[in-house]
Design a protein around this motif. Structure first.
Motif, mmCIF file in Angstrom:
data_model
loop_
_atom_site.group_PDB
_atom_site.id
_atom_site.type_symbol
_atom_site.label_atom_id
_atom_site.label_comp_id
_atom_site.label_asym_id
_atom_site.label_seq_id
_atom_site.Cartn_x
_atom_site.Cartn_y
_atom_site.Cartn_z
ATOM 1 N N GLN A 47 -0.009 -20.216 24.865
ATOM 2 C CA GLN A 47 0.096 -19.146 23.885
ATOM 3 C C GLN A 47 1.022 -18.068 24.411
ATOM 4 O O GLN A 47 1.038 -17.770 25.610
ATOM 5 C CB GLN A 47 -1.280 -18.541 23.584
ATOM 6 C CG GLN A 47 -2.208 -19.477 22.816
ATOM 7 C CD GLN A 47 -3.566 -18.842 22.594
ATOM 8 O OE1 GLN A 47 -4.289 -18.546 23.533
ATOM 9 N NE2 GLN A 47 -3.909 -18.609 21.334
ATOM 10 N N GLU A 48 1.764 -17.469 23.500
ATOM 11 C CA GLU A 48 2.687 -16.409 23.867
ATOM 12 C C GLU A 48 2.198 -15.092 23.288
ATOM 13 O O GLU A 48 1.915 -14.985 22.091
ATOM 14 C CB GLU A 48 4.091 -16.717 23.356
ATOM 15 C CG GLU A 48 5.119 -15.654 23.716
ATOM 16 C CD GLU A 48 6.521 -16.028 23.264
ATOM 17 O OE1 GLU A 48 7.319 -15.111 23.007
ATOM 18 O OE2 GLU A 48 6.794 -17.245 23.155
ATOM 19 N N PHE A 49 2.101 -14.079 24.135
ATOM 20 C CA PHE A 49 1.652 -12.755 23.716
ATOM 21 C C PHE A 49 2.821 -11.781 23.836
ATOM 22 O O PHE A 49 3.360 -11.574 24.924
ATOM 23 C CB PHE A 49 0.483 -12.272 24.592
ATOM 24 C CG PHE A 49 -0.737 -13.143 24.502
ATOM 25 C CD1 PHE A 49 -1.705 -12.900 23.547
ATOM 26 C CD2 PHE A 49 -0.899 -14.219 25.369
ATOM 27 C CE1 PHE A 49 -2.829 -13.700 23.462
ATOM 28 C CE2 PHE A 49 -2.021 -15.018 25.284
ATOM 29 C CZ PHE A 49 -2.981 -14.757 24.326
ATOM 30 N N GLY A 66 7.753 -11.562 26.470
ATOM 31 C CA GLY A 66 6.341 -11.824 26.259
ATOM 32 C C GLY A 66 5.662 -12.412 27.481
ATOM 33 O O GLY A 66 6.285 -12.665 28.518
ATOM 34 N N VAL A 67 4.368 -12.616 27.327
ATOM 35 C CA VAL A 67 3.538 -13.200 28.375
ATOM 36 C C VAL A 67 3.005 -14.532 27.868
ATOM 37 O O VAL A 67 2.483 -14.610 26.754
ATOM 38 C CB VAL A 67 2.372 -12.256 28.753
ATOM 39 C CG1 VAL A 67 1.464 -12.917 29.780
ATOM 40 C CG2 VAL A 67 2.902 -10.932 29.280
ATOM 41 N N ARG A 68 3.163 -15.575 28.669
ATOM 42 C CA ARG A 68 2.709 -16.905 28.277
ATOM 43 C C ARG A 68 1.486 -17.309 29.103
ATOM 44 O O ARG A 68 1.519 -17.239 30.322
ATOM 45 C CB ARG A 68 3.828 -17.933 28.460
ATOM 46 C CG ARG A 68 4.956 -17.765 27.457
ATOM 47 C CD ARG A 68 6.210 -18.527 27.868
ATOM 48 N NE ARG A 68 7.226 -18.464 26.845
ATOM 49 C CZ ARG A 68 8.024 -17.401 26.635
ATOM 50 N NH1 ARG A 68 7.892 -16.327 27.395
ATOM 51 N NH2 ARG A 68 8.921 -17.414 25.671
ATOM 52 N N GLN A 69 0.456 -17.727 28.395
ATOM 53 C CA GLN A 69 -0.767 -18.177 29.043
ATOM 54 C C GLN A 69 -1.019 -19.625 28.649
ATOM 55 O O GLN A 69 -1.115 -19.937 27.462
ATOM 56 C CB GLN A 69 -1.954 -17.309 28.630
ATOM 57 C CG GLN A 69 -1.971 -15.941 29.298
ATOM 58 C CD GLN A 69 -3.255 -15.194 29.021
ATOM 59 O OE1 GLN A 69 -3.821 -15.299 27.949
ATOM 60 N NE2 GLN A 69 -3.716 -14.429 30.010
ATOM 61 N N GLY A 70 -1.119 -20.480 29.654
ATOM 62 C CA GLY A 70 -1.372 -21.889 29.399
ATOM 63 C C GLY A 70 -2.858 -22.194 29.393
ATOM 64 O O GLY A 70 -3.695 -21.342 29.682
ATOM 65 N N VAL A 71 -3.166 -23.443 29.080
ATOM 66 C CA VAL A 71 -4.562 -23.890 29.054
ATOM 67 C C VAL A 71 -4.755 -25.096 29.976
ATOM 68 O O VAL A 71 -5.680 -25.875 29.797
ATOM 69 C CB VAL A 71 -5.014 -24.237 27.612
ATOM 70 C CG1 VAL A 71 -5.122 -22.996 26.778
ATOM 71 C CG2 VAL A 71 -4.060 -25.248 26.975
#
Length: 280
Positions: A47-49, A66-71
């Motif tokens: 997801q990109e915030f 942005g900030v990218r958070q993976g899973v």
């Protein structure tokens, strides 16, 4: 459950699959003609915030906005490594070893679902009696070895000597002075990543061929006719496994450390959630 626990849990299951694959490689270090597999990982969806509402403040930034958070990560592919194994001389007439990569013998396997063609690099052949004065060429597990026409190889009479030439032709000298000749069934794997391990050091086509959208002739080529000149076989020898125990041990240690790291991440996330829930 917070994002840290989700990410670590997703990756733990995939690391377990990699450890199972490495364990299988190590268990087959002494299996004739076995080919090791390697795993490659890919990222799961992220997801990109957009934490910066003002684009002018991002001028000159070298990384994506942005900030990218993976899973987590997933096992993208397990690839068969066809690298040639070492050749061990046995001086046994019915032992045959490939000296080129990607070539396999064709054998016929009988199971509860019927007969199926499988592929193997194990050239340790034997003879089993079928009827009076009739023998069949089989593998060490009793599976029929096929000729170039996908038919089992039957030898009529009493054999006296065996010769396997470089192009895979088996010549049997009989006790009565006659000879019988057979062309061993050999294939060349073009896309070995589509071949599945079927147990017993055998490979086969996947059961969901229709869903994969790939034709059988794209996966392998039958080396018949003029193509038999591409076959390279050495009689009286067997190919050893291409598994290197030192490399497998190193890979296993790295995977175990990754597994411990993600397990620790779950523990820390659980402790953080416990602190938050304990606030009054």
């Amino acid at each position: 459950m917070n994002r840290t626990m989700i990410t670590a849990t997703n990756t733990l299951g995939q690391l377990q699959k990699q450890m199972d694959m490495i364990s299988q490689n190590m268990a087959n270090v002494d299996t004739t003609g076995f080919k090791r597999r390697e795993a490659s990982f890919t990222d799961l969806l992220f997801q990109e915030f957009q934490n910066q509402p003002y684009g002018n403040l991002e001028i000159g930034r070298l990384t994506p906005n942005g900030v990218r958070q993976g899973v987590g990560a997933k096992l993208g592919q397990t690839q068969m490594i066809l690298r040639q194994g070492s050749i061990k001389t046995t001086d046994r007439p019915l032992d045959a070893a490939f000296t080129k990569e990607g070539q396999f013998f064709r054998v016929l396997v009988q199971n509860e679902d019927g007969a199926a063609v499988r592929f193997t690099r194990d050239g340790s052949f034997h003879l089993t009696p079928i009827a009076d004065n009739e023998l069949m060429l089989v593998t060490g597990d009793g599976h029929a070895v096929l000729d170039e026409n996908n038919n089992p190889i039957y030898i009529n009479g009493e054999p006296n000597n065996f010769a396997i030439n470089e192009n895979g032709q088996l010549t049997v000298a009989m006790a009565n002075g006659t000879t019988q000749a057979f062309n061993l069934g050999v294939i060349l794997a073009n896309k070995p990543q589509f071949l599945e391990q079927k147990g017993g050091n055998l490979l086969g086509l996947p059961e969901n061929m229709g869903q994969l959208g790939v034709a059988e002739e794209e996966i392998f080529t039958e080396l018949n006719g003029p193509l038999r000149n591409e076959i390279s076989i050495k009689q009286g020898a067997l190919e050893q496994s291409n598994v290197e125990m030192s490399k497998e041990m190193t890979d296993l240690i790295n995977v175990q450390r990754s597994y411990q790291f993600h397990s620790r991440a779950i523990t820390m996330a659980d402790q953080m959630m416990g602190l938050v829930n304990g606030i009054r």
